[in-house]
Design a protein around this motif. Structure first.
Motif, PDB file in Angstrom:
ATOM      1  N   UNK A 199       0.843  -1.191   0.000  1.00  0.00           N
ATOM      2  CA  UNK A 199       0.000   0.000   0.000  1.00  0.00           C
ATOM      3  C   UNK A 199       0.878   1.240   0.000  1.00  0.00           C
ATOM      4  N   UNK A 200       1.083   1.830  -1.177  1.00  0.00           N
ATOM      5  CA  UNK A 200       1.910   3.031  -1.301  1.00  0.00           C
ATOM      6  C   UNK A 200       0.994   4.244  -1.317  1.00  0.00           C
ATOM      7  N   UNK A 201       0.929   4.924  -0.190  1.00  0.00           N
ATOM      8  CA  UNK A 201       0.062   6.086  -0.057  1.00  0.00           C
ATOM      9  C   UNK A 201       0.852   7.377  -0.105  1.00  0.00           C
ATOM     10  N   UNK A 202       2.118   7.302  -0.456  1.00  0.00           N
ATOM     11  CA  UNK A 202       2.998   8.467  -0.344  1.00  0.00           C
ATOM     12  C   UNK A 202       2.573   9.642  -1.216  1.00  0.00           C
ATOM     13  N   UNK A 203       1.887   9.372  -2.326  1.00  0.00           N
ATOM     14  CA  UNK A 203       1.502  10.488  -3.200  1.00  0.00           C
ATOM     15  C   UNK A 203      -0.014  10.681  -3.268  1.00  0.00           C
ATOM     16  N   UNK A 204      -0.745  10.126  -2.312  1.00  0.00           N
ATOM     17  CA  UNK A 204      -2.202  10.261  -2.327  1.00  0.00           C
ATOM     18  C   UNK A 204      -2.656  11.713  -2.253  1.00  0.00           C
ATOM     19  N   UNK A 205      -2.005  12.528  -1.438  1.00  0.00           N
ATOM     20  CA  UNK A 205      -2.402  13.930  -1.299  1.00  0.00           C
ATOM     21  C   UNK A 205      -2.293  14.624  -2.653  1.00  0.00           C
ATOM     22  N   UNK A 206      -1.188  14.409  -3.351  1.00  0.00           N
ATOM     23  CA  UNK A 206      -0.988  15.049  -4.647  1.00  0.00           C
ATOM     24  C   UNK A 206      -2.010  14.549  -5.673  1.00  0.00           C
ATOM     25  N   UNK A 207      -2.282  13.255  -5.661  1.00  0.00           N
ATOM     26  CA  UNK A 207      -3.278  12.706  -6.596  1.00  0.00           C
ATOM     27  C   UNK A 207      -4.653  13.307  -6.328  1.00  0.00           C
ATOM     28  N   UNK A 208      -5.029  13.390  -5.074  1.00  0.00           N
ATOM     29  CA  UNK A 208      -6.325  13.950  -4.719  1.00  0.00           C
ATOM     30  C   UNK A 208      -6.404  15.429  -5.095  1.00  0.00           C
ATOM     31  N   UNK A 209      -5.335  16.163  -4.858  1.00  0.00           N
ATOM     32  CA  UNK A 209      -5.320  17.581  -5.226  1.00  0.00           C
ATOM     33  C   UNK A 209      -5.472  17.755  -6.737  1.00  0.00           C
ATOM     34  N   UNK A 210      -4.847  16.884  -7.489  1.00  0.00           N
ATOM     35  CA  UNK A 210      -4.957  16.936  -8.944  1.00  0.00           C
ATOM     36  C   UNK A 210      -6.397  16.675  -9.378  1.00  0.00           C
ATOM     37  N   UNK A 211      -7.049  15.724  -8.730  1.00  0.00           N
ATOM     38  CA  UNK A 211      -8.450  15.428  -9.037  1.00  0.00           C
ATOM     39  C   UNK A 211      -9.318  16.646  -8.739  1.00  0.00           C
ATOM     40  N   UNK A 213      -3.169  13.886   4.592  1.00  0.00           N
ATOM     41  CA  UNK A 213      -2.066  14.727   5.060  1.00  0.00           C
ATOM     42  C   UNK A 213      -1.766  14.442   6.531  1.00  0.00           C
ATOM     43  N   UNK A 214      -2.808  14.259   7.324  1.00  0.00           N
ATOM     44  CA  UNK A 214      -2.608  13.932   8.738  1.00  0.00           C
ATOM     45  C   UNK A 214      -1.929  12.577   8.881  1.00  0.00           C
ATOM     46  N   UNK A 215      -2.350  11.601   8.060  1.00  0.00           N
ATOM     47  CA  UNK A 215      -1.711  10.279   8.100  1.00  0.00           C
ATOM     48  C   UNK A 215      -0.250  10.376   7.690  1.00  0.00           C
ATOM     49  N   UNK A 216       0.034  11.213   6.699  1.00  0.00           N
ATOM     50  CA  UNK A 216       1.413  11.388   6.251  1.00  0.00           C
ATOM     51  C   UNK A 216       2.246  11.979   7.388  1.00  0.00           C
ATOM     52  N   UNK A 217       1.673  12.958   8.078  1.00  0.00           N
ATOM     53  CA  UNK A 217       2.375  13.591   9.200  1.00  0.00           C
ATOM     54  C   UNK A 217       2.706  12.574  10.291  1.00  0.00           C
ATOM     55  N   UNK A 218       1.763  11.654  10.527  1.00  0.00           N
ATOM     56  CA  UNK A 218       1.971  10.678  11.597  1.00  0.00           C
ATOM     57  C   UNK A 218       2.775   9.473  11.119  1.00  0.00           C
ATOM     58  N   UNK A 219       3.194   9.474   9.878  1.00  0.00           N
ATOM     59  CA  UNK A 219       4.065   8.422   9.379  1.00  0.00           C
ATOM     60  C   UNK A 219       3.326   7.171   8.937  1.00  0.00           C
ATOM     61  N   UNK A 220       2.045   7.270   8.614  1.00  0.00           N
ATOM     62  CA  UNK A 220       1.260   6.118   8.143  1.00  0.00           C
ATOM     63  C   UNK A 220       1.381   4.927   9.071  1.00  0.00           C
ATOM     64  N   UNK A 221       1.224   5.173  10.330  1.00  0.00           N
ATOM     65  CA  UNK A 221       1.316   4.064  11.285  1.00  0.00           C
ATOM     66  C   UNK A 221       0.215   3.044  10.996  1.00  0.00           C
ATOM     67  N   UNK A 222       0.585   1.786  11.089  1.00  0.00           N
ATOM     68  CA  UNK A 222      -0.390   0.713  10.898  1.00  0.00           C
ATOM     69  C   UNK A 222      -1.304   0.655  12.122  1.00  0.00           C
ATOM     70  N   UNK A 223      -2.574   0.616  11.872  1.00  0.00           N
ATOM     71  CA  UNK A 223      -3.540   0.590  12.971  1.00  0.00           C
ATOM     72  C   UNK A 223      -4.062  -0.814  13.221  1.00  0.00           C
ATOM     73  N   UNK A 224      -3.257  -1.809  12.931  1.00  0.00           N
ATOM     74  CA  UNK A 224      -3.702  -3.193  13.121  1.00  0.00           C
ATOM     75  C   UNK A 224      -3.192  -3.747  14.415  1.00  0.00           C
TER      76      UNK A 224
END
Length: 80
Positions: free
Chosen positions: A9-21, A69-80
């Motif tokens: 699960x590569x979420x590193x560019x999700x913010x940019x993709x969403x902004x583009x949308x 963006x908040x998840x990115x700030x927190x380092x995408x910690x796994x919540x499992x």
């Protein structure tokens, strides 16, 4: 039958993709607004309804951008 491993699960560019949308959706709304002046009343009504749905989508996307963006700030910690 070979089992393919799912991609990580590569979420590193999700913010940019969403902004583009969001940007593309705003552009579509503006173009639709421009064409309304040449449209029939029925077509104008359809365009207005579609732009209303686009507004709702933009709002939801902006909320998702905040979450990502908040998840990115927190380092995408796994919540499992």
């Amino acid at each position: 039958m070979p089992h393919n491993k799912p991609k990580p699960d590569d979420r590193s560019d999700n913010v940019e993709k969403l902004q583009s949308i969001v940007e593309n959706t705003i552009e579509n709304m503006e173009e639709a607004e421009e064409t309304m002046q040449f449209s029939s009343p029925e077509e104008r009504e359809r365009i207005q309804a579609k732009n209303q749905r686009r507004e709702e989508s933009i709002h939801a996307l902006r909320e998702e951008i905040k979450d990502e963006a908040a998840d990115r700030e927190s380092g995408y910690r796994d919540e499992q």
